[in-house]
Design a protein around this motif. Structure first.
Motif: not given
Length: 343
Positions: A183-192, A220-221, A243-249, A237-238
């Motif tokens: 349920x706890x998820x982070x995200x590393x996106x590209x440029x804004x 969210x980065x 901390x999130x349980x998962x990160x999507x890049x 993030x670390x």
């Protein structure tokens, strides 16, 4: 001495236009004249030049390949390299050759793709999206030269584009985590300022909300799709208290960097943090652990771009954009549903 079309015409006692018609198998030349011209061509070993062919047919059979943007993708970028390889095979089978435009050797403020296309009498262009795309691309998009974009939305009357359904990219990743009770998820996106990045981020946020899943703003980065940025943003993030349980890049390259940062932090993948990338580049197989990812169908994207561009060149109008469905590819950096149920 190299023979010209003028020489062949003089030998046959006909006009250059008649020789061109014979060479390009056009109607309107009687059989006796055609036989005479062909006999002279065979005896002399004459080979029509590229310019002679293009002037006669009004088609150069040349496609321009443009890596657009002041910051453009590298020739060896694993995703675009596979797309271009697929495009090249398909467009080659249709009888075209490719020339590559460089914007590195002149003042980028004075880029004029349209003038260069007309200079080479190009039949069409494939445009690969970069960052900070030049205004010259818009001029080309608005022209009468057929253009197909990859990961760039072209809207001209003689243009269209092909890209992965980027909203679904993140949707698939979030759905997979939801099915694994994460349920706890982070995200590393590209440029804004990247349209592709923003579509993927929008897919992430909306799907997270749909399933009632949780993220924090600090998780969210924004990177730049390359490995070092994934490493740096994961490091940030670390540093957080939770901390999130998962990160999507938003790309496999950023996922590789994130994995490196997690390992340096003394954490285990996927036990402590699961990782999912995007693209399914070849290196995913060789990571430790192997990277789960959202696959973009690079072969299909390349083929679609080739056939759509050929359609535009041959006069087909009103082509709608093509959005290619992504696919979840499960590997060891994220858990399978069965494993969680068993646990």
């Amino acid at each position: 001495m190299t023979l010209t079309i003028r020489d062949i015409a003089q030998m046959a006692g006909v006009s250059r236009a008649t020789v061109s018609k014979v060479i390009n198998k056009y109607d309107g030349v009687n059989e006796q004249t055609k036989h005479k011209v062909l006999e002279i061509i065979e005896k002399t070993g004459y080979q029509p030049t590229f310019s002679a062919k293009s002037l006669a047919t009004k088609k150069s059979k040349l496609i321009g390949l443009i890596y657009a943007g002041k910051i453009n993708v590298e020739f060896n970028h694993p995703f675009f390299n596979e797309v271009i390889s697929s495009f090249q095979k398909s467009i080659g089978a249709l009888g075209y050759d490719i020339i590559i435009f460089s914007n590195e050797t002149f003042n980028k403020e004075n880029v004029d793709y349209l003038a260069r296309c007309r200079h080479f009498r190009l039949d069409g262009c494939l445009i690969i999206a970069g960052e900070e795309v030049e205004h010259a691309v818009s001029e080309l998009d608005d022209s009468d030269i057929p253009c197909i974009g990859i990961d760039i939305e072209l809207t001209g009357q003689n243009s269209s584009y092909v890209m992965t359904d980027n909203f679904k990219v993140s949707q698939l990743a979030v759905e997979h985590l939801h099915l694994n009770a994460i349920r706890e998820v982070g995200y590393i996106a590209g440029k804004g300022d990247s349209d592709i990045s923003n579509l993927r981020l929008e897919g992430f946020l909306q799907t997270m909300s749909q399933f009632g899943m949780y993220t924090e703003q600090e998780w969210i980065k924004h990177g730049n799709f390359f490995e070092d940025s994934g490493y740096e943003e994961m490091q940030q993030i670390l540093l957080e208290d939770s901390l999130p349980k998962a990160v999507i890049a938003g790309s496999d390259m950023m996922a590789f960097g994130a994995m490196r940062a997690i390992k340096e932090h003394g954490l285990s993948i996927p036990k402590d943090i699961q990782i999912i990338g995007c693209d399914d580049v070849e290196a995913c197989h060789y990571m430790e652990p192997a990277l789960s990812t959202i696959k973009q169908d690079k072969q299909k994207i390349g083929r679609l771009a080739a056939y759509k561009l050929n359609d535009l060149i041959t006069g087909v109008t009103g082509l709608k954009p093509s959005l290619v469905d992504p696919e979840l590819v499960m590997r060891d950096s994220s858990c399978h549903v069965a494993e969680n149920i068993k646990a």
